[in-house]
Enzyme design. Structure first.
Site, short mmCIF file in Angstrom:
data_model
loop_
_atom_site.label_atom_id
_atom_site.label_comp_id
_atom_site.label_asym_id
_atom_site.label_seq_id
_atom_site.Cartn_x
_atom_site.Cartn_y
_atom_site.Cartn_z
N MET A 76 0.92 -1.24 -0.09
CA MET A 76 -0.21 0.08 -0.06
C MET A 76 0.99 1.24 0.13
SD MET A 76 -3.04 -0.87 3.04
CE MET A 76 -1.64 -1.72 3.94
N TYR A 99 -0.01 0.95 -14.78
CA TYR A 99 1.31 1.36 -14.75
C TYR A 99 2.15 0.76 -15.80
CZ TYR A 99 -0.15 2.13 -9.74
OH TYR A 99 -0.74 2.61 -8.86
N CYS A 157 -7.95 5.27 3.41
CA CYS A 157 -6.91 4.75 3.13
C CYS A 157 -6.69 5.50 1.46
CB CYS A 157 -6.72 3.42 3.15
SG CYS A 157 -8.11 2.53 2.63
FE1 SF4 Z 1 -10.45 -0.35 5.60
FE2 SF4 Z 1 -11.86 1.73 5.66
FE3 SF4 Z 1 -9.55 1.39 7.13
FE4 SF4 Z 1 -9.15 1.78 4.53
S1 SF4 Z 1 -10.16 3.31 6.01
S2 SF4 Z 1 -8.27 0.17 5.69
S3 SF4 Z 1 -10.97 0.52 3.71
S4 SF4 Z 1 -11.62 0.36 6.97
#
Ligand code: SF4
Ligand code: FAD
Ligand code: NAP
Length: 678
Positions: free
Chosen positions: A30, A171, A346
């Protein structure tokens, strides 16, 4: 070593010959933003080490570009000096657990790099790219390959156990593979053999640079979800070719970033795509990683038991709960803070250039700054309201040793999350409430349901601190006829307490207006709970796997048959305030059910005839049977004001503090941060 009796497959080791993975749980790559942050290497070290300490078998870092043209944000790995900076990460992970492997992901963004110097096989701009890429010449291609190999060798020198090369998602590597982005007529374009020459050459040269005893993972686009994407025989041919060139593990990826199919949002069923990995696994004969919406240990175990994969990638679930693997091993899965796939803290942050975190766990990526240590002198704290804000505060404060009493007027915890979880596609929100219910018990919070408290009662209780988390009340717009029997508030609509007609106006097109429109137009089983329904709704053909997985398959969406108008006063397109990476899915889903979006609405009055308006200045009557009001919210902070008036020490959090632009992310973050310092 953690054993995990209930999940024998997940906790079985995997021998790669020269290296052994202690289990099948992978923390997938990530991009968190820590890569570019001040003190970023130390912060990444803390972030990864916390996951390593808690049982994960292998970690893949965020994507690191092998050169400047691959990137755009300045970070890269192309010199020994840059490699040296990574040592703090590899050392921290191996110190946390010497058996945990950590691999660096090499990400060449190609036409998606945020730099005017970005490169690609052809000068074809991506729908979501910022620049037209420069077409690579023969020398340029050779430079890119050499830079991949150099980056991999430097990763090894920095103490990584391997590298993952991303060959998907739009990409650089994937743009060589697909005709729409590779218009070349030389040996790097044309036939599929030519188009896959670039990834195969990259792998061959990387393997030569790192030697045989180094993990080399290739992330293959198993389903591009794109018109003109790879055909299944091409996916298989590519997989076989990269394995022959030196790859030890193949990881499946689904979807280019520019495609119009959701693959990780909360509306996607759990493990929806692993069947594709399973099919490829039969062809390739090397360990395979699968991913996407695998958020609980039982889901991972089932995937492995079906033979869909050898390793299960859980990326966002490791943001939501760094201890997910340990809790699974210790039989404490009911204590897992489950990723609800909302993307709000995220991916939405990644795509808007902000530091990643997690809606349900604000400590994610803030490990060095947001700490929740035990207190020396516990306080008696009253928390009023068991919505997301009150729950997050109460459980965090109790974790630190405070004596917490949580008052809730309703007969269950959750506040507005109890409404959210009833929306088709948001079933995962149940998991957050299950988590908090369990944490209340584990951390000894004294929960008082069916207890509406006032300032006098709280003053008499003699608490050291009072936290007001009473949330919001829906706004009732000042419109003639707002008390007409055909007007229904969103709470009554969602709870099914009022009859909803066949022709409906939804007043307000924010997050709740969209959710209400989804609920009332929905028919049949929720796509989030059934892979076949999901595939039909998004035009995916898992059985025949046409080119890209989607070509020629028309989405089919069941509808309640209601005629629905989703309205707002603003003149721009509705849905602008929805999540950056998920908003389009909601807009598209409603459009496919025939919901009509109306902007620029002036609400005049509601009567037996319907909703009288002016739309962009023109009078218009919507002859609807029901008007559902979703016109935002107002803070419920009377209790806080009353406490202030009585001189009781109080703090206010969540919707009670500020209703404008409130969401659960802000409520939980604010609550956790206060609980960490109180
Ligand atoms: Fe999961 Fe939402 Fe946390 Fe992202 S923000 S890791 S999608 S729970
Ligand atoms: P609330 O959730 O309103 O909780 C307040 C609690 O306090 C309530 O349980 C109430 O009963 C209790 N209370 C009030 N007064 C008293 C009193 N005097 N004594 C005792 N108890 C009292 N947010 C997102 O981030 N993502 C989403 O996808 C999302 N979807 C949503 C979908 C819907 C349909 C709805 C309605 C909301 C959604 N939200 C979403 C918004 C999110 O639920 C709210 O932002 C969040 O619940 C606010 O939390 P809170 O704790 O401040 O308030
Ligand atoms: P919102 O997003 O602020 O939307 C309120 C809507 O009401 C807007 O369409 C607004 O648009 C309209 N409105 C405001 N005042 C009005 C008035 N006086 N008369 C008529 N219309 C009025 O709030 P919400 O939909 O209530 O959602 C609350 C929060 O929950 C949101 O901030 C959101 O973050 C969160 N949520 C998130 C999701 C998600 O999927 N991420 C889903 C649901 C809820 P106009 O002013 O243009 O009419």
């Amino acid at each position: 070593m953690l054993v995990g009796q209930k999940y024998p497959k997940l906790f079985s080791p995997l021998d790669l010959g020269f290296a052994k993975l202690k289990n099948r749980a992978l923390m997938g790559s990530m991009h968190t933003g820590l890569e570019e942050a001040e003190n970023g290497f130390v912060r990444q070290a803390a972030f990864f080490a916390e996951r390593a300490r808690n049982g994960v078998g292998m970690i893949i870092t965020g994507g690191i570009p092998p050169n400047v043209e691959a990137s755009g944000h300045g970070v890269k790995l192309s010199t020994p000096g840059e490699a040296e900076q990574h040592r703090v990460i590899t050392q921290a992970v191996h110190a946390a657990d010497a058996d945990v492997k950590i691999c660096l992901q090499i990400l060449h963004s190609g036409p998606l790099a945020r730099t005017p110097d970005c490169v690609a096989p052809s000068a074809v701009k991506s729908r979501i790219g910022a620049f037209v890429p420069r077409e690579l010449d023969e020398a340029g291609i050779e430079k890119q390959i050499a830079d991949f190999a150099n980056c991999a060798a430097l990763a090894r020198s920095a103490g990584y156990d391997g590298v993952e090369i991303i060959g998907s998602a739009g990409y650089l590597i994937s743009t060589f593979l697909v005709e729409k982005t590779n218009r070349r007529t030389d040996r790097w374009g044309g036939s599929f053999e030519n188009r896959m020459r670039f990834p195969v050459e990259v792998i061959r040269r990387v393997r030569a640079a790192v030697g045989p005893d180094f993990i080399l993972i290739f992330r293959i686009s198993a389903m591009d979800m794109l018109e003109g994407g790879l055909a299944w025989n091409e996916v298989v041919a590519l997989g076989k070719a990269v394995v022959a060139a030196g790859v030890n593990i193949v990881s499946t990826h689904f979807c280019w970033h520019e495609a119009f199919v959701p693959t990780i949002a909360t509306m996607v069923p759990r493990a929806a795509f692993t069947q594709v990995t399973g099919r490829l696994r039969k062809e390739l004969g090397v360990p395979m990683i699968t991913s996407n919406r695998i958020n609980m240990p039982q889901v991972a175990e089932d995937v492995l038991a079906r033979g869909d994969a050898d390793i299960v990638s859980m990326a966002r679930p490791m943001l939501a709960d760094p201890e997910i693997v340990r809790k699974a091993a210790e039989g404490r899965e009911d204590e897992i803070n489950t990723c609800i796939a909302c993307n709000q803290a995220c991916l939405d942050h990644t795509f808007s250039g902000r530091m990643v975190s997690c809606l349900v766990n604000p400590r994610a990526c803030h490990e060095t700054e947001l700490t929740c240590g035990m207190v020396a002198a516990p306080k008696r704290i009253a928390v009023v309201g068991a919505g997301p804000a009150g729950l997050a505060f109460a459980t965090t404060a109790a974790e630190r040793g405070h004596k917490v009493t949580l008052f809730e007027a309703g007969n269950e915890i959750g506040g507005q999350f109890n409404l959210a979880r009833r929306i088709p596609g948001k079933e995962e929100f149940d998991e957050t409430l299950r988590y908090f219910r369990r944490m209340i018990a584990v951390r000894g919070v004294d929960l008082r349901l069916d207890t509406r408290v006032d300032a006098d009662a709280l003053k008499a209780g003699g608490f050291d601190e009072v936290i007001v988390a009473t949330g919001i009340e829906p706004r009732v717009p000042d419109i003639e006829g707002i008390d007409h029997p055909k007007v229904v508030g969103y709470i009554d609509a969602i709870l099914g307490r009022r009859q909803i007609g066949r022709k409906v106006a939804v007043m307000g097109a924010g997050g709740i207006g969209f959710d209400v429109a989804e609920l009332i137009t929905h028919a049949g089983i929720s796509a989030a709970l059934d892979i076949d329904v999901f595939a039909r709704e998004w035009g995916i053909d898992f059985t025949n796997h046409p080119r890209g997985g989607v070509t020629g398959v028309k989405p089919q969406v069941a509808s309640s048959g209601r005629e629905v108008y989703l309205m707002q006063r603003k003149t721009d397109a509705p849905g602008r305030t929805l999540g950056r990476t998920t908003g389009w899915t909601h807009r598209l889903a409603l459009q496919r059910r025939g919901v009509q979006m109306v902007s620029g609405v002036d609400y005049l009055k509601i009567d037996d005839a319907g909703l009288h308006t002016r739309v962009n200045g023109e009078p218009r009557l919507f002859d609807v049977e029901t008007v559902i009001v979703c016109a935002g919210q107002m803070s419920l902070r009377k209790l806080y004001d009353d406490l202030q008036a009585r001189g009781v020490k109080a703090s206010v959090i969540g919707g009670a503090c500020e209703a404008a632009e409130l969401d659960a992310k802000r409520a939980i973050d604010q609550a956790t941060r206060l609980a960490a310092v109180i």
